[in-house]
Design a protein around this motif. Structure first.
Motif, PDB file in Angstrom:
ATOM      1  N   THR A 104       0.840  -1.203   0.000  1.00 26.20           N
ATOM      2  CA  THR A 104       0.000   0.000   0.000  1.00 26.20           C
ATOM      3  C   THR A 104       0.874   1.251   0.000  1.00 26.20           C
ATOM      4  O   THR A 104       2.019   1.229   0.494  1.00 26.20           O
ATOM      5  N   PRO A 105       0.366   2.360  -0.535  1.00 22.64           N
ATOM      6  CA  PRO A 105       1.146   3.601  -0.526  1.00 22.64           C
ATOM      7  C   PRO A 105       1.385   4.102   0.904  1.00 22.64           C
ATOM      8  O   PRO A 105       0.532   3.941   1.788  1.00 22.64           O
ATOM      9  N   ARG A 106       2.541   4.706   1.141  1.00 21.81           N
ATOM     10  CA  ARG A 106       2.797   5.310   2.463  1.00 21.81           C
ATOM     11  C   ARG A 106       1.940   6.550   2.665  1.00 21.81           C
ATOM     12  O   ARG A 106       1.471   6.842   3.759  1.00 21.81           O
ATOM     13  N   PHE A 107       1.751   7.286   1.565  1.00 24.61           N
ATOM     14  CA  PHE A 107       0.921   8.501   1.608  1.00 24.61           C
ATOM     15  C   PHE A 107       0.009   8.479   0.396  1.00 24.61           C
ATOM     16  O   PHE A 107       0.405   8.036  -0.682  1.00 24.61           O
ATOM     17  N   PRO A 108      -1.201   8.955   0.532  1.00 24.17           N
ATOM     18  CA  PRO A 108      -2.093   8.999  -0.620  1.00 24.17           C
ATOM     19  C   PRO A 108      -1.572   9.975  -1.661  1.00 24.17           C
ATOM     20  O   PRO A 108      -0.924  10.981  -1.328  1.00 24.17           O
ATOM     21  N   GLY A 109      -1.847   9.639  -2.937  1.00 18.60           N
ATOM     22  CA  GLY A 109      -1.389  10.522  -3.997  1.00 18.60           C
ATOM     23  C   GLY A 109      -1.729   9.972  -5.367  1.00 18.60           C
ATOM     24  O   GLY A 109      -2.499   9.014  -5.514  1.00 18.60           O
ATOM     25  N   ILE A 110      -1.130  10.583  -6.379  1.00 17.48           N
ATOM     26  CA  ILE A 110      -1.376  10.234  -7.769  1.00 17.48           C
ATOM     27  C   ILE A 110      -0.221   9.369  -8.272  1.00 17.48           C
ATOM     28  O   ILE A 110       0.946   9.671  -8.039  1.00 17.48           O
ATOM     29  N   VAL A 111      -0.571   8.309  -8.978  1.00 18.47           N
ATOM     30  CA  VAL A 111       0.442   7.409  -9.530  1.00 18.47           C
ATOM     31  C   VAL A 111       1.012   8.052 -10.790  1.00 18.47           C
ATOM     32  O   VAL A 111       0.290   8.280 -11.770  1.00 18.47           O
ATOM     33  N   SER A 133       2.902  12.466  -3.702  1.00 19.19           N
ATOM     34  CA  SER A 133       2.146  12.641  -2.470  1.00 19.19           C
ATOM     35  C   SER A 133       1.250  13.870  -2.546  1.00 19.19           C
ATOM     36  O   SER A 133       1.680  14.940  -2.998  1.00 19.19           O
ATOM     37  N   ASN A 134       0.014  13.757  -2.058  1.00 17.45           N
ATOM     38  CA  ASN A 134      -0.895  14.894  -1.997  1.00 17.45           C
ATOM     39  C   ASN A 134      -0.480  15.894  -0.929  1.00 17.45           C
ATOM     40  O   ASN A 134      -0.825  17.074  -1.019  1.00 17.45           O
ATOM     41  N   GLN A 135       0.255  15.408   0.076  1.00 20.65           N
ATOM     42  CA  GLN A 135       0.624  16.284   1.177  1.00 20.65           C
ATOM     43  C   GLN A 135       1.820  17.165   0.828  1.00 20.65           C
ATOM     44  O   GLN A 135       1.804  18.380   1.032  1.00 20.65           O
ATOM     45  N   SER A 136       2.856  16.541   0.284  1.00 20.44           N
ATOM     46  CA  SER A 136       4.093  17.306   0.035  1.00 20.44           C
ATOM     47  C   SER A 136       4.291  17.662  -1.419  1.00 20.44           C
ATOM     48  O   SER A 136       5.203  18.444  -1.753  1.00 20.44           O
ATOM     49  N   THR A 139       7.415  13.227  -5.048  1.00 21.54           N
ATOM     50  CA  THR A 139       7.213  11.819  -5.422  1.00 21.54           C
ATOM     51  C   THR A 139       8.029  10.902  -4.520  1.00 21.54           C
ATOM     52  O   THR A 139       9.062  11.306  -3.967  1.00 21.54           O
ATOM     53  N   TYR A 140       7.545   9.712  -4.368  1.00 19.77           N
ATOM     54  CA  TYR A 140       8.278   8.680  -3.635  1.00 19.77           C
ATOM     55  C   TYR A 140       8.052   7.332  -4.333  1.00 19.77           C
ATOM     56  O   TYR A 140       7.085   7.155  -5.085  1.00 19.77           O
ATOM     57  N   ASP A 141       8.979   6.407  -4.070  1.00 19.09           N
ATOM     58  CA  ASP A 141       8.914   5.075  -4.701  1.00 19.09           C
ATOM     59  C   ASP A 141       8.125   4.097  -3.842  1.00 19.09           C
ATOM     60  O   ASP A 141       8.304   4.035  -2.616  1.00 19.09           O
ATOM     61  N   MET A 142       7.264   3.359  -4.488  1.00 20.06           N
ATOM     62  CA  MET A 142       6.587   2.240  -3.830  1.00 20.06           C
ATOM     63  C   MET A 142       7.381   0.976  -4.188  1.00 20.06           C
ATOM     64  O   MET A 142       7.465   0.604  -5.360  1.00 20.06           O
ATOM     65  N   ALA A 161      -4.064   6.842  -5.562  1.00 24.36           N
ATOM     66  CA  ALA A 161      -3.705   5.691  -4.730  1.00 24.36           C
ATOM     67  C   ALA A 161      -3.883   6.068  -3.273  1.00 24.36           C
ATOM     68  O   ALA A 161      -3.391   7.096  -2.813  1.00 24.36           O
ATOM     69  N   SER A 162      -4.624   5.215  -2.565  1.00 22.08           N
ATOM     70  CA  SER A 162      -4.914   5.487  -1.156  1.00 22.08           C
ATOM     71  C   SER A 162      -4.244   4.443  -0.278  1.00 22.08           C
ATOM     72  O   SER A 162      -4.082   3.280  -0.681  1.00 22.08           O
ATOM     73  N   GLU A 163      -3.845   4.887   0.919  1.00 20.94           N
ATOM     74  CA  GLU A 163      -3.253   3.947   1.866  1.00 20.94           C
ATOM     75  C   GLU A 163      -4.299   2.991   2.424  1.00 20.94           C
ATOM     76  O   GLU A 163      -3.966   2.041   3.143  1.00 20.94           O
ATOM     77  N   GLN A 164      -5.570   3.190   2.064  1.00 16.67           N
ATOM     78  CA  GLN A 164      -6.638   2.324   2.541  1.00 16.67           C
ATOM     79  C   GLN A 164      -6.824   1.072   1.670  1.00 16.67           C
ATOM     80  O   GLN A 164      -7.545   0.157   2.051  1.00 16.67           O
ATOM     81  N   LYS A 165      -6.158   1.050   0.511  1.00 20.58           N
ATOM     82  CA  LYS A 165      -6.327  -0.081  -0.411  1.00 20.58           C
ATOM     83  C   LYS A 165      -4.974  -0.489  -0.971  1.00 20.58           C
ATOM     84  O   LYS A 165      -4.182   0.381  -1.370  1.00 20.58           O
ATOM     85  N   PRO A 166      -4.678  -1.818  -1.001  1.00 21.49           N
ATOM     86  CA  PRO A 166      -3.387  -2.249  -1.550  1.00 21.49           C
ATOM     87  C   PRO A 166      -3.288  -1.914  -3.032  1.00 21.49           C
ATOM     88  O   PRO A 166      -4.244  -2.114  -3.794  1.00 21.49           O
ATOM     89  N   ALA A 167      -2.141  -1.380  -3.407  1.00 22.70           N
ATOM     90  CA  ALA A 167      -1.905  -1.065  -4.819  1.00 22.70           C
ATOM     91  C   ALA A 167      -1.371  -2.283  -5.580  1.00 22.70           C
ATOM     92  O   ALA A 167      -1.701  -2.491  -6.752  1.00 22.70           O
ATOM     93  N   PHE A 168      -0.520  -3.084  -4.915  1.00 18.38           N
ATOM     94  CA  PHE A 168       0.065  -4.286  -5.517  1.00 18.38           C
ATOM     95  C   PHE A 168      -0.018  -5.441  -4.514  1.00 18.38           C
ATOM     96  O   PHE A 168      -0.060  -5.224  -3.305  1.00 18.38           O
TER      97      PHE A 168
END
Length: 329
Positions: A104-111, A133-136, A139-142, A161-168
């Motif tokens: 799951t993403p560490r922070f919600p954001g756009i892929v 990241s929507n907050q900062s 970008t960060y790596d998953m 991408a939300s931290e509430q749902k697994p991305a992979f």
């Protein structure tokens, strides 16, 4: 000449003629037989068949290596064996859930980038996607937390991408679970720790594993309980979602002499095994004892070291029947 003298001479002549006939008959029976007459007598003695059997030996049938290979007849050697009482169970191949990780993403954001797709093999630390990241607004790596295979992906390029749902979902498929269905009557016979042979039914050899878990709860739908085997998946031979068959050995009995069950044939209500001597196969009457699904104990009729038709022995029986039919004509 008197009447009495004439009578004595007549009787003497009759006696001489009878003796000559007897001598002639005796000489005729012992005289050499002419070639044509010998051929006629020989033909009658052999029934006129000679070599017309075409590869059918007396009481058996001749099959050389070329014909054996063409007919798919497999040979084995009789010897000591082990009879096994087995329990056959149907199963379903599953991922080893202890080696499955949801990422799951560490922070919600756009892929912003997708680096790996379903089916890709990854090493621990490989980048799966890049998220902004929507907050900062950086970008960060998953990254993949384990080595394995990407078996699921729930995000796409440009999606949120939300931290509430697994991305992979990454799974290490080097070991798998095989969930076996155990019927009620067999509950007491299956225990954790039992050795189990898994057959993927792909034509290859069975895979050995162990029963790691037996569920204390049954299924209302199937009226079965689950027995879970853990097996190695060398070469990625097995795939989750496919059916397999598991066989548990419950008991073993060593015997002095055993043959394949497929070697047994019936001729005139006699149980026989076709034993090879040179290129010839002869039916050997056998007395059988205990058996399992694959092997049969032989109590009498064979010796250790006898080479016999183990696979497709019915072909030898058919050839023998053909030879018998030709001799009847």
């Amino acid at each position: 000449m008197s009447r009495t003298a004439r009578r004595d001479v007549a009787m003497l002549l009759v006696g001489l003629l009878a003796g000559a006939g007897a001598l002639y008959t005796f000489q005729d029976r012992n005289a050499p037989v002419s070639g044509s007459l010998a051929a006629e007598r020989g033909h009658g003695a052999e029934g006129g068949h000679g070599e017309e059997g075409g590869g059918h030996a007396e009481g058996g049938v001749e099959l050389d290596d070329t014909r054996l290979a063409a007919a798919g007849i497999g040979l084995e050697t009789a010897g000591p064996g082990t009879l096994r009482q087995k329990l056959r169970l149907n199963g379903l191949v599953q991922p080893n859930q202890e080696n499955v990780v949801q990422v799951t993403p560490r922070f919600p954001g756009i892929v912003r980038e997708i680096r790996k797709r379903i089916g890709d093999t990854v090493a621990k630390g490989d980048v799966l996607a890049v998220v902004e990241s929507n907050q900062s607004l950086t970008t960060y790596d998953m990254k993949a937390p384990i080595s394995g295979t990407v078996v699921d992906r729930q995000v796409g390029l440009g999606e949120y991408a939300s931290e509430q749902k697994p991305a992979f979902v990454v799974a290490d498929l080097s070991t798998l679970w095989v969930d076996l269905s155990v019927y009620r009557r067999d509950f007491p016979r299956v225990r954790a720790g039992d050795t189990v042979a898994i057959d993927p039914e792909d034509g290859g050899p069975v895979i050995d594993g162990r029963v790691a878990y037996v569920s204390p709860i049954g299924s209302a739908d199937t009226q079965t309980a689950l027995a879970r085997a853990v097996i190695a998946n060398d070469g990625m031979r097995l795939r989750p979602g496919l059916f397999a068959v598991g066989t548990i050995t419950l008991a073993e009995k060593p015997v002095d002499l055993a043959v394949r069950a497929s070697a047994l044939q019936t001729i005139d209500n006699r149980t026989v095994v076709f034993v090879r001597d040179g290129d010839a196969f002869a039916p050997r009457d056998v007395e059988i004892g205990a058996r399992d699904g694959e092997w049969v104990e032989v109590l009498f009729g064979l010796m250790p070291g006898d080479v016999y038709a183990a696979k497709n022995s019915f072909v030898v029986k058919a050839e023998l029947a053909k030879g018998s039919a030709s001799h009847e004509h």
